[in-house]
Design an enzyme around this catalytic site. Structure first.
Site, PDB file in Angstrom:
ATOM      1  N   ARG A  90       0.860  -1.195   0.000  1.00  0.00           N
ATOM      2  CA  ARG A  90       0.000   0.000   0.000  1.00  0.00           C
ATOM      3  C   ARG A  90       0.887   1.233   0.000  1.00  0.00           C
ATOM      4  O   ARG A  90       1.121   1.838   1.049  1.00  0.00           O
ATOM      5  CB  ARG A  90      -0.888  -0.002   1.247  1.00  0.00           C
ATOM      6  CG  ARG A  90      -1.934  -1.094   1.195  1.00  0.00           C
ATOM      7  CD  ARG A  90      -2.844  -1.044   2.400  1.00  0.00           C
ATOM      8  NE  ARG A  90      -3.586  -2.294   2.485  1.00  0.00           N
ATOM      9  CZ  ARG A  90      -3.839  -2.953   3.612  1.00  0.00           C
ATOM     10  NH1 ARG A  90      -3.432  -2.482   4.765  1.00  0.00           N
ATOM     11  NH2 ARG A  90      -4.520  -4.079   3.573  1.00  0.00           N
ATOM     12  N   ASP A 133       2.247   4.905  -0.091  1.00  0.00           N
ATOM     13  CA  ASP A 133       1.669   6.177   0.359  1.00  0.00           C
ATOM     14  C   ASP A 133       1.544   7.162  -0.800  1.00  0.00           C
ATOM     15  O   ASP A 133       2.133   6.976  -1.858  1.00  0.00           O
ATOM     16  CB  ASP A 133       2.593   6.849   1.401  1.00  0.00           C
ATOM     17  CG  ASP A 133       2.911   5.953   2.567  1.00  0.00           C
ATOM     18  OD1 ASP A 133       2.029   5.213   3.014  1.00  0.00           O
ATOM     19  OD2 ASP A 133       4.075   6.014   3.042  1.00  0.00           O
ATOM     20  N   ARG A 155      10.404   5.170   5.339  1.00  0.00           N
ATOM     21  CA  ARG A 155      10.623   6.620   5.417  1.00  0.00           C
ATOM     22  C   ARG A 155      11.135   7.029   6.794  1.00  0.00           C
ATOM     23  O   ARG A 155      11.935   7.955   6.916  1.00  0.00           O
ATOM     24  CB  ARG A 155       9.348   7.362   5.044  1.00  0.00           C
ATOM     25  CG  ARG A 155       9.023   7.200   3.542  1.00  0.00           C
ATOM     26  CD  ARG A 155       7.612   7.578   3.208  1.00  0.00           C
ATOM     27  NE  ARG A 155       7.347   8.964   3.559  1.00  0.00           N
ATOM     28  CZ  ARG A 155       6.127   9.521   3.527  1.00  0.00           C
ATOM     29  NH1 ARG A 155       5.086   8.796   3.152  1.00  0.00           N
ATOM     30  NH2 ARG A 155       5.981  10.769   3.862  1.00  0.00           N
TER      31      ARG A 155
END
Lengths: 252, 252
Positions: free
Chosen positions: A52, A54, A200
Site C-alpha cells: 500500500r 503512500d 521513510r
C-alpha cells in the site's frame, strides 16, 4: 470465464493519493480498477495490491491481483490496460494465476528503494524521484547503522503512530546503501513485510546519523525502546519506490 | 562592478517554450534573465545561450553568459540563482569569465543526446525524458547509417525549413548509439554546431532506417540531395537533451 489475474505495475506516484482506493481521491488502485472494469465490462473490479504505497510514493514492481470475468486473453488485457491507463501508470506484465494467489499474502519478500540526489543544486531530472539532500553525510556512520538493522524484530519504533496492525514483527533481510551513477545515493531495504512509514522513518533516522545528530546505534535504541520520538523525521515520499515483490516458487 | 558571468544550467524543458526569450511565453532564458535581474537589482539582464533548445527539449549542460553589474560575488550569485530559479531549472556552476567570452560563439563543440525508451509499455520514470519507441529496430542498420554521418558537410537536408542561417556547413565529429541500463537506447551527436531540428530530423530518419523503411544510405541521399522530403519525420522534443558544451583551453 472467471479467472484470477496478476498485473505488475510501474508508476510515477507524484499525481496520486497513494495506492489504496479512496472515495474522492485519485489513487493508483482506483485508476487500475476503473480500467479493468471498462475492459471486462464489469460493474466493478476489486484488486488487491502487494504494497500500500503512500501518496507520492512510486513503484517499479507493484503487483496486484483481481478476479475477472472476461473472454479477453491475457495479451488482450495487457494491451487494453496499456491503452486505458494513463502514462504515469504502466502495466509491465499481465498473467493468469491460480485462484489462491494473493498479491500481498503470497508475497515472501518486498524491496523498497529510497533515492537521494546529492548534487549541490538539485538535478532537475530527479526532481520527482529523489530527495534532494546535498548536505554533508558521514557515510561510514550510516553504513554502521545499516549493519545493525537486519534481523527479525518488532519495528514499532519506526512505524507510524497510525499503523494499525497488531503484529509489528518483521524480518529485514537487507539494508544497504548503493552508489548510483551521477550524484545519486540509494538506500535499499528488503523484508518479508513493512509497516506504515517504516522505510521513510528508517531513512529519516539514517539521515540524522549521517549528519552527526545521532550515533549509529540510535537505530537500536529506537527498536529497543519502541519510541518513535527518538527516531528521525519521516522522510518525504518522493524518494521512495516499491522496487519489487518476490513470490515463492510454489506460490499460488 | 561590471563583469561577465558564465552560468551553467540543467533543466527539465517540459514546462517551457524552449530556451529563447519570447514576449508572452515562459522560456528558460526569460526565467534566467528574470532571476538575474532580481538578484542584481538591474532593470533587465540580457543573456546569451550556447544552444537554442526547442520547446520541450532538456539540458544537462546549457551554458549562458551575461554582463552584470553587482557587488555580489560568484558564490552569492550561485546561491541566489538556486533560490530564485524554479526546481526544473538549476544552476550547476557560476563563474566570472573574460569579457570576450560568448556562450555560443566561443563554443568549439556541443553534444546532444536523444533517448529512446525501448520498454514494451513505457517506463513512467522516463515519461518526460525519452521517446517511447517499443517497435522492432534493426540496430545493425542504424549503426551502419550512423557510421556514414561524421564529417564536414552541408546539413540542409536535415534542417528545418524555417532554419534561417545561410551557412549550413557543420562538422559532426561523433554519431553513435549507446545502450543504457534498463531499457534505454541513446543516440549521441557531437558537432561544432547544429542547425534547427537537425538532431530531431537525424533521429527521425534513423528510426526509419531502424524499422526497415529506408536503407542505411538514406542519410547520404538526404545530405546529397538536400531534400528534407526524403528524410524521416522530426522526432518529438522530449527525448532530446543538450548534454554539454565544450570551450577551447584559451576561450574566449
Amino acid at each position: 470465464l472467471i479467472r484470477r489475474l496478476r498485473v505488475d505495475l510501474a508508476y510515477d506516484g507524484t499525481g496520486y493519493r497513494g495506492w489504496q482506493v479512496q472515495a474522492s481521491a485519485r489513487t493508483v488502485q482506483g485508476t487500475l480498477e476503473g480500467a479493468l472494469a471498462r475492459l471486462t465490462g464489469g460493474d466493478s473490479v476489486r484488486t488487491r495490491g502487494a504494497g500500500r504505497t503512500d501518496a507520492g510514493v512510486h513503484a517499479r514492481g507493484q503487483v496486484a491481483d483481481a478476479l475477472v470475468d472476461t473472454r479477453l486473453d491475457d495479451g488482450a488485457i495487457a494491451k487494453g490496460l496499456a491503452a486505458l491507463l494513463p502514462a504515469d501508470v504502466r502495466p509491465t506484465a499481465v498473467g493468469t494465476v491460480p485462484d489462491g494467489f494473493h498479491a500481498r499474502r503470497s508475497a515472501v519478500a518486498k524491496t523498497y528503494r529510497y533515492t537521494l540526489d546529492r548534487s549541490p543544486w538539485g538535478d532537475p531530472f530527479l526532481g520527482r524521484f529523489a530527495l534532494h539532500h546535498p548536505y554533508a553525510m558521514d557515510l561510514d556512520a550510516v553504513r554502521a547503522a545499516l549493519l545493525l538493522l537486519p534481523g527479525t524484530r518488532d519495528w514499532t519504533g519506526f512505524a507510524a503512530a497510525a499503523c494499525e496492525v497488531e503484529n509489528r514483527v518483521r524480518t529485514l533481510t537487507d539494508a544497504r546503501l548503493e552508489t548510483g551513477d551521477g550524484s545519486t545515493l540509494t538506500f535499499v531495504f528488503r523484508a518479508d513485510g513493512f509497516l506504515t512509514y517504516m522505510v521513510r522513518n528508517l531513512v529519516g533516522t539514517l539521515l540524522e546519523v549521517g549528519r552527526g545528530a545521532a550515533a549509529p546505534d540510535r537505530v537500536v535504541e529506537v527498536l529497543e525502546t519502541r519510541d518513535r520520538g527518538i527516531a528521525g523525521p519521516t522522510a518525504p515520499p518522493k524518494g521512495l519506490c516499491l522496487e519489487s515483490v518476490e513470490y515463492g516458487p510454489s506460490a499460488p
